[in-house]
Design an enzyme around this catalytic site. Structure first.
Site, PDB file in Angstrom:
ATOM      1  N   GLN A 138       0.567   5.861  11.736  1.00  0.00           N
ATOM      2  CA  GLN A 138       0.691   6.397  10.374  1.00  0.00           C
ATOM      3  C   GLN A 138       2.130   6.847  10.107  1.00  0.00           C
ATOM      4  O   GLN A 138       2.736   7.530  10.934  1.00  0.00           O
ATOM      5  CB  GLN A 138      -0.267   7.571  10.156  1.00  0.00           C
ATOM      6  N   GLY A 139       2.642   6.469   8.964  1.00  0.00           N
ATOM      7  CA  GLY A 139       4.019   6.807   8.614  1.00  0.00           C
ATOM      8  C   GLY A 139       4.985   5.672   8.910  1.00  0.00           C
ATOM      9  O   GLY A 139       6.120   5.669   8.446  1.00  0.00           O
ATOM     10  N   ASP A 140       4.530   4.715   9.719  1.00  0.00           N
ATOM     11  CA  ASP A 140       5.372   3.554  10.021  1.00  0.00           C
ATOM     12  C   ASP A 140       5.184   2.429   9.003  1.00  0.00           C
ATOM     13  O   ASP A 140       5.959   1.463   8.984  1.00  0.00           O
ATOM     14  CB  ASP A 140       5.046   2.999  11.414  1.00  0.00           C
ATOM     15  N   SER A 141       4.161   2.544   8.183  1.00  0.00           N
ATOM     16  CA  SER A 141       3.870   1.493   7.199  1.00  0.00           C
ATOM     17  C   SER A 141       5.100   1.114   6.392  1.00  0.00           C
ATOM     18  O   SER A 141       5.923   1.966   6.061  1.00  0.00           O
ATOM     19  CB  SER A 141       2.807   1.969   6.219  1.00  0.00           C
ATOM     20  N   HIS A 160       0.817  -1.220   0.000  1.00  0.00           N
ATOM     21  CA  HIS A 160       0.000   0.000   0.000  1.00  0.00           C
ATOM     22  C   HIS A 160       0.850   1.270   0.000  1.00  0.00           C
ATOM     23  O   HIS A 160       0.354   2.339  -0.313  1.00  0.00           O
ATOM     24  CB  HIS A 160      -1.018  -0.006   1.160  1.00  0.00           C
ATOM     25  N   ASP A 213      -5.032  -7.478   2.155  1.00  0.00           N
ATOM     26  CA  ASP A 213      -4.408  -8.799   2.136  1.00  0.00           C
ATOM     27  C   ASP A 213      -3.174  -8.751   1.214  1.00  0.00           C
ATOM     28  O   ASP A 213      -3.167  -8.034   0.206  1.00  0.00           O
ATOM     29  CB  ASP A 213      -5.415  -9.842   1.620  1.00  0.00           C
TER      30      ASP A 213
HETATM   31  N1  ARG Z   1      -1.356   2.236   7.256  1.00  0.00           N
HETATM   32  C1  ARG Z   1      -0.502   3.015   8.080  1.00  0.00           C
HETATM   33  C2  ARG Z   1       0.558   3.717   7.250  1.00  0.00           C
HETATM   34  O1  ARG Z   1       0.372   3.841   6.058  1.00  0.00           O
HETATM   35  C3  ARG Z   1       0.100   2.229   9.189  1.00  0.00           C
HETATM   36  C4  ARG Z   1      -0.902   1.817  10.147  1.00  0.00           C
HETATM   37  C5  ARG Z   1      -0.391   1.008  11.250  1.00  0.00           C
HETATM   38  N2  ARG Z   1      -1.337   1.187  12.273  1.00  0.00           N
HETATM   39  C6  ARG Z   1      -1.325   0.575  13.427  1.00  0.00           C
HETATM   40  N3  ARG Z   1      -2.214   0.908  14.293  1.00  0.00           N
HETATM   41  N4  ARG Z   1      -0.429  -0.335  13.708  1.00  0.00           N
HETATM   42  O2  ARG Z   1       1.501   4.276   7.736  1.00  0.00           O
END
Ligand code: ARG
Length: 345
Positions: free
Chosen positions: A234-237, A94, A138
């Site tokens: 957010q930002g850790d993805s 993503h 997924d």
């Molecule tokens: N989707 C988020 C991103 O793009 C990361 C989300 C992780 N969230 C969590 N609660 N562990 O950075």
């Protein structure tokens, strides 16, 4: 050469190699404790969410994905990634789905996004897993082929069959430290979270909201505390969820999704890396095969030595120092590297 990559590993040979390793990597041995996961402070002032600042240089394979047109790494960072080969990084699908390689870059050697220079590497190819589903998240996994090789320690993948439930893992990133008022730190941060079973995680999400019906697939894994407070955000993805296996850190998960961050009753969701060993192997050459010609030859040995020489003065916790092929084992292939290193003038 081809025949000998994984042969001899008799016990006495390993002990000999281990002894040599202690000789060549004393700093790495002493520093092993510093990457330890028990020294986290809790409380409202600590961040990733609920974590602490990483030790500078502790995670040399940690990369930031940045917008190529942003000159500031701080402003440009939007995801994490892990170097798994000198020319390949792994991240979440993503993060890069629909992106063009020329519009992103991988930044390495960074701790503070604002003040460190590090180095930026262009991306030659983005490989989003063909089964990635952007509705359910997924198979949230992708590979980035860099446009040149870099000289940083790589992270190996956890390829075991264990579910890892109950194991303490560490997640790392430049993501928000505040679940509500998004606040992005300059420094790399980390937090320890236990892995929870998919059954527990599914039950938690089903109870959290009626629109969930077993959202955690076999391609996912969860980590966190029932009481919340510690999580990726957010930002850790694209960032890592690492576990200590066989005395080295291995990549078990990739930060994927969640509901808010660090909320009680639910967990952070990660891509389960062990499910994708074949996908990775389809593109990424084996760790020691730096030039990707299919075997570990002299050219690779020279490349490995160059990397070790680069890493050693820079690293504070080369916990897998000497395990040149990052297969988790000290074999003859590593021994050749060690011998060459020892016989250098
Ligand atoms: N989707 C988020 C991103 O793009 C990361 C989300 C992780 N969230 C969590 N609660 N562990 O950075």
């Amino acid at each position: 050469m081809k025949c000998c990559k994984r042969v001899i590993s008799s016990k006495s040979q390993n002990i000999l190699i281990l002894f040599m390793l202690i000789l060549i990597c004393p700093a790495a041995w002493a520093a092993e404790d510093s990457a330890d996961i028990s020294t986290e402070s809790a409380g409202p002032t600590s961040r990733i969410v609920g974590g602490k600042e990483a030790e500078k240089g502790a995670w040399p394979w940690m990369a930031a994905i940045v917008d190529a047109d942003s000159t500031s790494n701080y402003d440009g960072q939007f995801c994490g990634a892990e170097l798994i080969h000198p020319q390949w990084a792994i991240t979440a699908a993503h993060c890069v789905d629909g992106e063009l390689p020329q519009n992103i870059a991988v930044a390495l050697g960074l701790h503070n996004l604002e003040t460190d220079t590090g180095e930026r590497v262009g991306v030659k190819r983005i490989i989003v897993h063909p089964d990635y589903n952007d509705r359910t998240d997924d198979v949230d996994i992708a590979l980035l082929e860099l446009d040149r090789s870099v000289e940083y320690e790589t992270l190996s993948l956890y390829t075991g069959t264990d579910s890892l439930s109950g194991k303490t893992a560490v997640t790392i990133g430049w993501g928000s430290t505040d679940p509500v008022f998004k606040s992005y730190p300059e420094e790399l941060r980390q937090v320890s979270v236990p892995v929870v079973s998919n059954t527990t995680c599914n039950a938690a999400f089903n109870a959290y909201a009626s629109y969930y019906d077993d959202p955690i697939t076999d391609n996912m894994m969860c980590a966190g505390f029932e009481e919340g407070g510690k999580d990726a955000c957010q930002g850790d993805s694209g960032g890592p969820l690492i576990v200590a296996e066989d005395g080295q850190w291995q990549l078990a998960g990739v930060v994927s999704w969640g509901e808010g961050c660090a909320e009680p009753g639910i967990y952070g969701v990660y891509t389960r890396v062990s499910r994708f060993a074949d996908f990775v192997a389809q593109y990424v050459p084996p760790a020691g095969d730096l030039n990707g010609n299919g075997y570990v030859g002299l050219e690779d040995v020279i490349g490995i030595l160059r990397i070790v020489a680069e890493i050693r003065p820079r690293t504070t916790s080369a916990t897998n120092c000497g395990d040149f092929d990052s297969d988790g084992d000290l074999t003859l292939a590593d021994g050749i590297g060690i011998l060459k290193l020892l016989t250098m003038p």
